[in-house]
Structures are given as C-alpha cells and as structure tokens.
Scaffold this motif. Structure first.
Motif, PDB file in Angstrom:
ATOM      1  N   ALA A   1       0.870  -1.183   0.000  1.00  0.00           N
ATOM      2  CA  ALA A   1       0.000   0.000   0.000  1.00  0.00           C
ATOM      3  C   ALA A   1       0.898   1.221   0.000  1.00  0.00           C
ATOM      4  O   ALA A   1       2.050   1.156   0.434  1.00  0.00           O
ATOM      5  CB  ALA A   1      -0.905   0.013   1.227  1.00  0.00           C
ATOM      6  N   HIS A   2       0.388   2.335  -0.507  1.00  0.00           N
ATOM      7  CA  HIS A   2       1.181   3.561  -0.515  1.00  0.00           C
ATOM      8  C   HIS A   2       0.258   4.767  -0.582  1.00  0.00           C
ATOM      9  O   HIS A   2      -0.926   4.653  -0.926  1.00  0.00           O
ATOM     10  CB  HIS A   2       2.164   3.584  -1.691  1.00  0.00           C
ATOM     11  N   GLY A   3       0.819   5.902  -0.219  1.00  0.00           N
ATOM     12  CA  GLY A   3       0.059   7.144  -0.286  1.00  0.00           C
ATOM     13  C   GLY A   3       0.985   8.332  -0.386  1.00  0.00           C
ATOM     14  O   GLY A   3       2.158   8.260  -0.004  1.00  0.00           O
ATOM     15  N   THR A   4       0.465   9.428  -0.914  1.00  0.00           N
ATOM     16  CA  THR A   4       1.169  10.703  -0.974  1.00  0.00           C
ATOM     17  C   THR A   4       0.374  11.687  -0.141  1.00  0.00           C
ATOM     18  O   THR A   4      -0.852  11.779  -0.288  1.00  0.00           O
ATOM     19  CB  THR A   4       1.290  11.202  -2.428  1.00  0.00           C
ATOM     20  N   PHE A   5       1.068  12.408   0.721  1.00  0.00           N
ATOM     21  CA  PHE A   5       0.403  13.273   1.683  1.00  0.00           C
ATOM     22  C   PHE A   5       1.008  14.671   1.652  1.00  0.00           C
ATOM     23  O   PHE A   5       2.191  14.836   1.350  1.00  0.00           O
ATOM     24  CB  PHE A   5       0.546  12.684   3.097  1.00  0.00           C
ATOM     25  N   ARG A   6       0.187  15.656   1.980  1.00  0.00           N
ATOM     26  CA  ARG A   6       0.666  17.036   2.087  1.00  0.00           C
ATOM     27  C   ARG A   6       1.351  17.203   3.436  1.00  0.00           C
ATOM     28  O   ARG A   6       0.846  16.739   4.453  1.00  0.00           O
ATOM     29  CB  ARG A   6      -0.497  18.005   1.955  1.00  0.00           C
ATOM     30  N   GLY A   7       2.488  17.877   3.430  1.00  0.00           N
ATOM     31  CA  GLY A   7       3.264  18.070   4.645  1.00  0.00           C
ATOM     32  C   GLY A   7       2.682  19.147   5.538  1.00  0.00           C
ATOM     33  O   GLY A   7       3.185  20.271   5.573  1.00  0.00           O
ATOM     34  N   ARG A   8       1.634  18.808   6.237  1.00  0.00           N
ATOM     35  CA  ARG A   8       1.042  19.705   7.239  1.00  0.00           C
ATOM     36  C   ARG A   8       0.636  18.823   8.418  1.00  0.00           C
ATOM     37  O   ARG A   8       0.181  17.682   8.237  1.00  0.00           O
ATOM     38  CB  ARG A   8      -0.139  20.476   6.676  1.00  0.00           C
ATOM     39  N   LEU A   9       0.818  19.344   9.617  1.00  0.00           N
ATOM     40  CA  LEU A   9       0.584  18.533  10.813  1.00  0.00           C
ATOM     41  C   LEU A   9      -0.823  17.941  10.845  1.00  0.00           C
ATOM     42  O   LEU A   9      -0.994  16.789  11.245  1.00  0.00           O
ATOM     43  CB  LEU A   9       0.847  19.348  12.075  1.00  0.00           C
ATOM     44  N   SER A  10      -1.809  18.687  10.411  1.00  0.00           N
ATOM     45  CA  SER A  10      -3.186  18.183  10.439  1.00  0.00           C
ATOM     46  C   SER A  10      -3.388  17.005   9.477  1.00  0.00           C
ATOM     47  O   SER A  10      -4.380  16.286   9.583  1.00  0.00           O
ATOM     48  CB  SER A  10      -4.171  19.298  10.109  1.00  0.00           C
ATOM     49  N   GLY A  11      -2.462  16.779   8.570  1.00  0.00           N
ATOM     50  CA  GLY A  11      -2.575  15.689   7.616  1.00  0.00           C
ATOM     51  C   GLY A  11      -2.120  14.343   8.139  1.00  0.00           C
ATOM     52  O   GLY A  11      -2.281  13.325   7.462  1.00  0.00           O
ATOM     53  N   PHE A  12      -1.564  14.319   9.352  1.00  0.00           N
ATOM     54  CA  PHE A  12      -1.056  13.038   9.846  1.00  0.00           C
ATOM     55  C   PHE A  12      -2.162  12.001  10.038  1.00  0.00           C
ATOM     56  O   PHE A  12      -1.906  10.800   9.925  1.00  0.00           O
ATOM     57  CB  PHE A  12      -0.248  13.189  11.141  1.00  0.00           C
ATOM     58  N   GLY A  13      -3.381  12.436  10.296  1.00  0.00           N
ATOM     59  CA  GLY A  13      -4.479  11.482  10.473  1.00  0.00           C
ATOM     60  C   GLY A  13      -4.642  10.552   9.285  1.00  0.00           C
ATOM     61  O   GLY A  13      -4.959   9.373   9.454  1.00  0.00           O
ATOM     62  N   GLU A  14      -4.392  11.052   8.082  1.00  0.00           N
ATOM     63  CA  GLU A  14      -4.482  10.215   6.877  1.00  0.00           C
ATOM     64  C   GLU A  14      -3.369   9.164   6.862  1.00  0.00           C
ATOM     65  O   GLU A  14      -3.594   8.015   6.480  1.00  0.00           O
ATOM     66  CB  GLU A  14      -4.381  11.077   5.630  1.00  0.00           C
ATOM     67  N   VAL A  15      -2.180   9.572   7.264  1.00  0.00           N
ATOM     68  CA  VAL A  15      -1.050   8.636   7.330  1.00  0.00           C
ATOM     69  C   VAL A  15      -1.355   7.553   8.360  1.00  0.00           C
ATOM     70  O   VAL A  15      -1.159   6.356   8.115  1.00  0.00           O
ATOM     71  CB  VAL A  15       0.262   9.367   7.688  1.00  0.00           C
ATOM     72  N   ARG A  16      -1.842   7.993   9.516  1.00  0.00           N
ATOM     73  CA  ARG A  16      -2.174   7.055  10.594  1.00  0.00           C
ATOM     74  C   ARG A  16      -3.220   6.045  10.132  1.00  0.00           C
ATOM     75  O   ARG A  16      -3.083   4.840  10.378  1.00  0.00           O
ATOM     76  CB  ARG A  16      -2.677   7.818  11.812  1.00  0.00           C
ATOM     77  N   ALA A  17      -4.266   6.510   9.462  1.00  0.00           N
ATOM     78  CA  ALA A  17      -5.322   5.613   8.993  1.00  0.00           C
ATOM     79  C   ALA A  17      -4.765   4.564   8.033  1.00  0.00           C
ATOM     80  O   ALA A  17      -5.103   3.374   8.136  1.00  0.00           O
ATOM     81  CB  ALA A  17      -6.441   6.414   8.334  1.00  0.00           C
ATOM     82  N   LEU A  18      -3.910   4.987   7.111  1.00  0.00           N
ATOM     83  CA  LEU A  18      -3.310   4.041   6.166  1.00  0.00           C
ATOM     84  C   LEU A  18      -2.429   3.037   6.907  1.00  0.00           C
ATOM     85  O   LEU A  18      -2.484   1.833   6.641  1.00  0.00           O
ATOM     86  CB  LEU A  18      -2.505   4.785   5.099  1.00  0.00           C
ATOM     87  N   ALA A  19      -1.625   3.514   7.849  1.00  0.00           N
ATOM     88  CA  ALA A  19      -0.734   2.626   8.612  1.00  0.00           C
ATOM     89  C   ALA A  19      -1.531   1.610   9.422  1.00  0.00           C
ATOM     90  O   ALA A  19      -1.197   0.419   9.437  1.00  0.00           O
ATOM     91  CB  ALA A  19       0.172   3.444   9.519  1.00  0.00           C
ATOM     92  N   GLU A  20      -2.572   2.061  10.096  1.00  0.00           N
ATOM     93  CA  GLU A  20      -3.379   1.147  10.911  1.00  0.00           C
ATOM     94  C   GLU A  20      -4.098   0.116  10.045  1.00  0.00           C
ATOM     95  O   GLU A  20      -4.150  -1.069  10.402  1.00  0.00           O
ATOM     96  CB  GLU A  20      -4.374   1.941  11.757  1.00  0.00           C
ATOM     97  N   ALA A  21      -4.623   0.541   8.911  1.00  0.00           N
ATOM     98  CA  ALA A  21      -5.309  -0.394   8.010  1.00  0.00           C
ATOM     99  C   ALA A  21      -4.328  -1.420   7.464  1.00  0.00           C
ATOM    100  O   ALA A  21      -4.640  -2.621   7.395  1.00  0.00           O
ATOM    101  CB  ALA A  21      -5.988   0.364   6.871  1.00  0.00           C
TER     102      ALA A  21
END
Length: 147
Positions: free
Chosen positions: A3-23
């Motif tokens: 799995a992979h994702g591209t995210f915007r570098g802003r602190l509020s965006g970490f929730g998306e990273v966390r969701a992908l990691a947990e899934a």
C-alpha cells in the motif's frame, strides 16, 4: 501485499497517514503493539519533516509505502526536504539527551525511531530523503508475562 500514499506536509494531515498505517498493519496481521510502534515511528518522521524539513507554511509532499515481508512490515518514507539522515548519530545520542534552557532536546524522537525499528537505512535518492524501516508484526512478550 503493498500500500502507498502521498500526503501534504502539514501537521493536520497526519491522520491520513495514521489511517493508512493502521489499516495496513491490520491487513498484515500485526498485533496491537506492532501497529502502535508503526504509527509512533511515522508520527515522529512526519512531524520532523513538517516542522524542520519544509519551510514554514510550505506543504511539501511526503510519500509513505508499506510492504508485508514475512514477520515484518517494511516502511518506505520519503520527503523532499534538505538532505538529512535521521539515523546517523547526533550529538548526545544514542540514549542520551541534553537539557538546554530547561527544554529537553537532542533528537530523542529520532532515537525512538531507531529503537522501535528492527532495521533502518537512509539514502538520498535524487531530491528525496528515503528512510526504509522494518517493523516486526508481533510484539515480543514482556519477561515474566503470563499466558
């Protein structure tokens, strides 16, 4: 499995990273402790990129990829910040910290990243920092822990 994702570098965006990691951790059969280690590692890397790697107000890209390998999750984390090897020993590391003007400093979070990973390596690939980590999918039981 990958799995992979591209995210915007802003602190509020970490929730998306966390969701992908947990899934991904759940799909890979990782136990709760392993999933928490994975999220903690990513949170430290992501926070460092946003607060130190990109200029204030910039929302540079951050790439995260996961691959399931035997009893580990391989994580590849990339950003376009200035070249920086977070795995190299900084002054006062490993396992040490400095107290400057009442604040704890000295890269404790980066020591944590190294300590929570079974294996880690850094490379500068083109204009990207690339950190590749191996996180075991199962937490070792504590000594003396019961069944």
């Amino acid at each position: 499995m990958q799995a992979h994702g591209t995210f915007r570098g802003r602190l509020s965006g970490f929730g998306e990273v966390r969701a992908l990691a947990e899934a991904f951790a759940a799909a890979a059969g990782a136990d709760r402790g392993a999933a928490l280690r994975l999220v903690l590692i990513l949170e430290e890397l992501f926070t460092n990129t946003v607060t130190h790697g990109y200029p204030p107000g910039a929302e540079g890209p951050i790439w995260v990829a996961f691959a399931s390998r035997a009893d580990t999750i391989e994580v590849t984390y990339e950003d376009e910040g200035p070249a920086f090897d977070p795995l190299a020993d900084a002054p006062g590391l490993p396992g040490d910290f400095r107290e400057d003007a009442g604040d704890l400093s000295g890269g404790l979070g980066l020591a944590l990243v190294r300590g929570l990973s079974a294996a880690a390596r850094y490379a500068r690939v083109g204009d990207r920092n690339r950190i590749t980590l191996a996180v075991p999918t199962h937490t070792s039981p504590s000594p003396g822990a019961g069944p």
